[in-house]
Design a protein around this motif. Structure first.
Motif, short mmCIF file in Angstrom:
data_model
loop_
_atom_site.label_atom_id
_atom_site.label_comp_id
_atom_site.label_asym_id
_atom_site.label_seq_id
_atom_site.Cartn_x
_atom_site.Cartn_y
_atom_site.Cartn_z
N PRO A 185 0.81 -1.22 0.00
CA PRO A 185 0.00 0.00 0.00
C PRO A 185 0.84 1.27 0.00
CG PRO A 185 -0.12 -1.10 2.14
CD PRO A 185 0.54 -2.05 1.20
N GLU A 186 2.06 1.20 0.56
CA GLU A 186 2.94 2.37 0.50
C GLU A 186 3.34 2.67 -0.93
OE1 GLU A 186 6.18 1.47 3.06
OE2 GLU A 186 4.96 1.44 4.88
N GLY A 187 3.55 1.63 -1.74
CA GLY A 187 3.84 1.84 -3.15
C GLY A 187 2.68 2.52 -3.87
N CYS A 188 1.46 2.15 -3.49
CA CYS A 188 0.28 2.82 -4.05
C CYS A 188 0.27 4.30 -3.69
CB CYS A 188 -1.00 2.16 -3.55
SG CYS A 188 -1.27 0.46 -4.10
N ALA A 189 0.61 4.61 -2.44
CA ALA A 189 0.62 5.99 -1.98
C ALA A 189 1.64 6.82 -2.76
CB ALA A 189 0.92 6.05 -0.49
N VAL A 190 2.82 6.27 -2.96
CA VAL A 190 3.86 6.98 -3.71
C VAL A 190 3.42 7.19 -5.16
CG1 VAL A 190 6.23 6.86 -4.57
CG2 VAL A 190 5.72 6.16 -2.23
N ALA A 191 2.78 6.18 -5.76
CA ALA A 191 2.35 6.29 -7.16
C ALA A 191 1.32 7.40 -7.32
CB ALA A 191 1.78 4.96 -7.63
N PHE A 192 0.34 7.48 -6.43
CA PHE A 192 -0.67 8.52 -6.52
C PHE A 192 -0.06 9.91 -6.32
CE2 PHE A 192 -3.94 5.19 -5.33
CZ PHE A 192 -4.51 5.15 -6.58
N GLY A 215 3.47 -2.41 -5.78
CA GLY A 215 2.27 -1.68 -5.34
C GLY A 215 1.99 -0.49 -6.23
N ALA A 216 3.05 0.19 -6.68
CA ALA A 216 2.87 1.34 -7.57
C ALA A 216 2.26 0.91 -8.90
CB ALA A 216 4.21 2.03 -7.80
N LEU A 217 2.72 -0.22 -9.45
CA LEU A 217 2.15 -0.71 -10.70
C LEU A 217 0.68 -1.06 -10.53
CD1 LEU A 217 5.06 -2.99 -11.98
CD2 LEU A 217 4.25 -0.87 -13.01
#
Length: 282
Positions: free
Chosen positions: A153-160, A213-215
């Motif tokens: 989920p941290e990767g998602c946060a960075v991506a957004f 997570g970012a992908l």
């Protein structure tokens, strides 16, 4: 439609943030971490994450959108979502279990196995050492799996956040948070194998779950939050998640070290450093 130019920046930020686990691994193999040091690192991570969440993702977004209620509800929703998910995630052991004595590192497993055992007592000793090191290796692997799940989920946060003007700041906050994670992965692995390469490699592998997570965020979640207005509320929810991480994960772990002064020093350093970067627009 996403193209190479769209995804390279969030992937770069999430990868750099994730690979900061190697910094913790280097710290673990270069010195014996103690409770004071770990409390300071956890405190620094709390200061950084709480500042970027409270100041940038909550207060600034509320002022910018002139919608205190909506942004606050988004923050609360993010915090509540993490609080509901948190009990389902595997937990790391007590910090004291990871703060190994220097003697643990100095035992060579291979050398022990090659000893010429001349008595039953020596056989029992070697068997115990093998079991000890095997247990430590399992602990290191468990830590790597646990931290990988937390990093998604941290990767998602960075991506957004990469699509905003504070994407680098968010990545920095996550990176500081990941340093203690790398440390708690590397300590048991290094003690079990006496291999610096294996300790650093496993910590780095755990951090690489962030670009995964970012992908996921870019290709699965982004179509649902493509408008700037929705993105602002999603980022506010991300801020709520980070605040919940501080309160439910970092704070209790730091308190277990029984080094409150060092923890508060870390919180102050992290808050001041992150506050300065937000002020100057880093």
């Amino acid at each position: 439609m996403l193209d190479g130019q769209t995804i390279w920046w969030p992937l770069l930020l999430s990868t750099l943030a994730g690979l900061s686990t190697t910094i913790g691994a280097v710290l673990a193999i270069s010195r014996t971490p103690d409770e004071s040091f770990l409390a300071f690192l956890l405190g620094t991570a709390m200061g950084v994450m709480a500042t970027v969440s409270g100041a940038e993702l909550w207060w600034h977004k509320a002022v910018q959108r002139q919608d205190w209620l909506g942004v606050s509800l988004a923050v609360a929703a993010g915090a509540a979502a993490f609080a509901l998910l948190d009990p389902l995630l595997p937990k790391p052991p007590e910090p004291q279990q990871l703060l190994l004595h220097e003697a643990d590192k100095q035992v060579e497993p291979d050398a022990v196995l090659q000893l010429r055992l001349s008595s039953q007592a020596e056989v029992k000793l070697a068997t115990g050492l093998r079991a000890h090191h095997s247990g430590l290796m399992r602990l290191g692997l468990l830590m790597a799996i646990t931290m990988s799940l937390h990093n998604l989920p941290e990767g998602c946060a960075v991506a957004f956040s990469a699509f905003t003007d504070f994407g680098a700041t968010m990545a920095l906050a996550i990176a500081v948070h990941n340093i203690p994670e790398g440390l708690i992965i590397a300590v048991p692995v290094y003690a079990a194998t006496n291999s610096k390469t294996k300790a650093i490699a496993l910590a780095a592998a755990s951090g690489l779950s962030e670009p995964i997570g970012a992908l996921f965020a870019l290709f699965v979640l982004r179509p649902f939050v493509s408008s700037l207005e929705r993105l602002d509320y999603v980022l506010a929810a991300v801020g709520g998640v980070m605040l919940a991480v501080c309160g439910l994960e970092l704070w209790p772990e730091a308190r277990k070290c029984k080094q409150d002064v060092r923890m508060l020093q870390g919180v102050l350093l992290g808050a001041v450093a992150m506050g300065w970067t937000l002020l100057v627009g880093v």
